[in-house]
Design an enzyme around this catalytic site. Structure first.
Site, PDB file in Angstrom:
ATOM      1  N   PHE A 106       0.816  -1.223   0.000  1.00 38.83           N
ATOM      2  CA  PHE A 106       0.000   0.000   0.000  1.00 38.83           C
ATOM      3  C   PHE A 106       0.842   1.262   0.000  1.00 38.83           C
ATOM      4  CE2 PHE A 106      -0.342   2.615   3.844  1.00 38.83           C
ATOM      5  CZ  PHE A 106       0.548   1.974   4.679  1.00 38.83           C
ATOM      6  N   LYS A 107       2.115   1.148   0.371  1.00 41.06           N
ATOM      7  CA  LYS A 107       2.958   2.348   0.420  1.00 41.06           C
ATOM      8  C   LYS A 107       3.092   3.011  -0.944  1.00 41.06           C
ATOM      9  CE  LYS A 107       5.343   1.180   4.639  1.00 41.06           C
ATOM     10  NZ  LYS A 107       4.622  -0.090   4.940  1.00 41.06           N
TER      11      LYS A 107
END
Ligand SMILES: *Cc1c(COP(=O)(O)O)cnc(C)c1O
Length: 458
Positions: A106-107
């Site tokens: 998700f980063k």
């Protein structure tokens, strides 16, 4: 929009300066001076919502058209058109997949944009920067993908030699861009972090190479994550309809973005914080206390954290935005190793927050069970969030969204141990194990690492 520090005594800055500063001068974290109110609407696609939701945060610093172009390019790098798709789990809980970016975690949602924002802001000023960071896995590859081939930045990432997974190392070392440098440090992750800290503490060096970071305390990362909370509500009933979220949590950056969405007018009756065995945040919400203990390695390594840096932003809110009070609380915590939340402040968190912790056995069982029941394969971080959603959900009539923070193929050993089969990498990474690697092995010696940075930046 202007930004103030959570400790109250650093200069008030605009968005561009906040972006490049990262940490505030007084040791605090930057937050907006006031929370913008979310308008009705939300009929658009991901990029349109993203531009609209973030516009108030960058107002006065970036031209609207430039910003829209950067947002559009950032999410074009995702491998599905709706960027963060929703799927349904066996029990009706919704899973929002945040792992469709270049590095499968998700980063990317934040860093794909932040890399472009950095490049834009530096170029506008006619400046350059050298980004350095230490990684135990996910952050390094996401930062490298965000900064590769950008004109105004060079990036050097330190990882502990032999202590990151093959997939994680190769995602960093197979990037063949001239501005990307990987150093395999003869030492541990803590050694790598200490080296980065030592470089920042060396003021002459810091200024010489214009050292910078894109770590999780950077406001712009939180800002970019607010968007998918709004998008989830839009897809499940509209911006004014209630939605609860469960978030596998480490540094508290992801779930704090959900709180920002709530402060901006999204109806979020419950934010659930999922912890692995390193349960400092669960104890914070359930008991109102925090104690520093040893970090225990788990199958969800990106959550193996004891002090969650972004929690300071929540402390600022529950202290009525009194920076001196936050500073006093944190000084006391640092001095004693123990934190006890004021009972009134603790009570104020009871209705909107919940927390639950799960060990590796529970995580393994959850991955195995969900694979059988719905055919969906969860990564270990995501499984922690799903378990927490099930344990803490209060109202079955309100949709519950569990955030899926990594693709299962990023953690193949843990997933294979649970399901018996090895998850496959998506097409764009299918040949990862055949690509040539580029890295430099160096000792854990700050003078040697500084020389390396000096001679490799452009
Ligand atoms: C970084 C990370 C987390 C933790 O997110 P925070 O914002 O630090 O709370 C959870 N899962 C994965 C896969 C991550 O990479």
């Amino acid at each position: 929009m202007r930004y103030v520090s959570t400790r109250g005594s650093a200069p008030v800055l605009g968005f561009g300066d906040t972006l490049l500063a990262g940490l505030a001068d007084d040791g605090g974290l930057y937050v907006p001076e006031s929370w913008p109110l979310l308008a009705d609407g939300g009929q658009g696609d991901y990029v349109e919502t993203a531009v609209e939701v973030m516009a108030p945060f960058v107002a006065g610093s970036i031209h609207e058209d430039d910003f829209a172009t950067m947002v559009s390019e950032a999410y074009a790098a995702f491998d599905v058109p709706d960027v963060t798709p929703l799927v349904e789990l066996s029990d009706g809980i919704h899973l929002m997949e945040l792992f469709h970016g270049p590095t499968l975690a998700f980063k990317d949602v934040a860093l794909q944009l932040v890399g472009r924002l950095f490049d834009h802001e530096l170029s506008r000023r006619g400046e350059r920067a050298t980004i350095v960071g230490a990684t135990s896995g996910d952050t390094g590859s996401a930062a490298i993908e965000a900064c590769r081939d950008r004109d105004a930045v060079d990036i050097v990432i330190l990882h502990p030699a032999g202590r990151v997974s093959d997939v994680q190392r190769r995602q960093m070392t197979t990037v063949q861009s001239a501005n990307v440098h990987n150093v395999a440090v003869d030492g541990t992750f803590d050694d790598c972090q200490d080296l980065v800290k030592a470089m920042f503490a060396d003021v002459a060096f810091r200024d010489e190479v214009r050292l910078s970071a894109v770590n999780s305390i950077n406001w712009a990362r939180v800002m970019a994550q607010v968007v998918y909370y709004v998008v989830a509500a839009e897809r499940l009933g509209g911006r004014r309809a209630p939605v609860a979220f469960s978030v596998p949590t480490g540094n508290f950056g992801n779930v704090f973005a959900g709180h920002v969405a709530r402060l901006s007018g999204l109806t979020v009756p419950q934010l659930v914080v999922g912890s692995n065995t390193n349960d400092v945040l669960t104890r914070f919400f359930t008991e109102g206390t925090m104690d520093i203990t040893e970090v225990v390695p788990t199958t969800s390594p990106s959550m193996d954290i004891q002090v969650s840096s972004n929690l300071e932003r929540l402390l600022f809110e529950i202290n009525g935005r009194d920076g001196a009070a936050v500073g006093a609380q944190l000084d006391d915590f640092r001095a004693t190793g123990t934190f006890r939340l004021d009972p009134v402040q603790h009570a104020s968190l009871a209705s909107g927050w919940a927390g639950a912790r799960f060990n590796d056995d529970a995580v393994r069982a959850c991955i195995a069970d969900e694979a059988v029941r719905s055919g969906l394969v969860l990564d270990p971080h995501t499984a922690v969030g799903v378990l927490a959603a099930r344990a803490c959900r209060r109202d079955p009539l309100i949709p519950m969204v569990a955030l899926a923070t990594a693709h299962p193929a990023k953690f193949p050993d843990a997933v294979e141990a649970a399901t018996g089969s090895r998850p496959e990498l998506p097409d764009h990474l299918a040949d990862l194990h055949d690509r040539p690697e580029r890295l430099t092995a160096l000792p854990a010696d700050v003078a040697v690492i500084e020389d390396f940075v000096r001679s490799h930046r452009r």
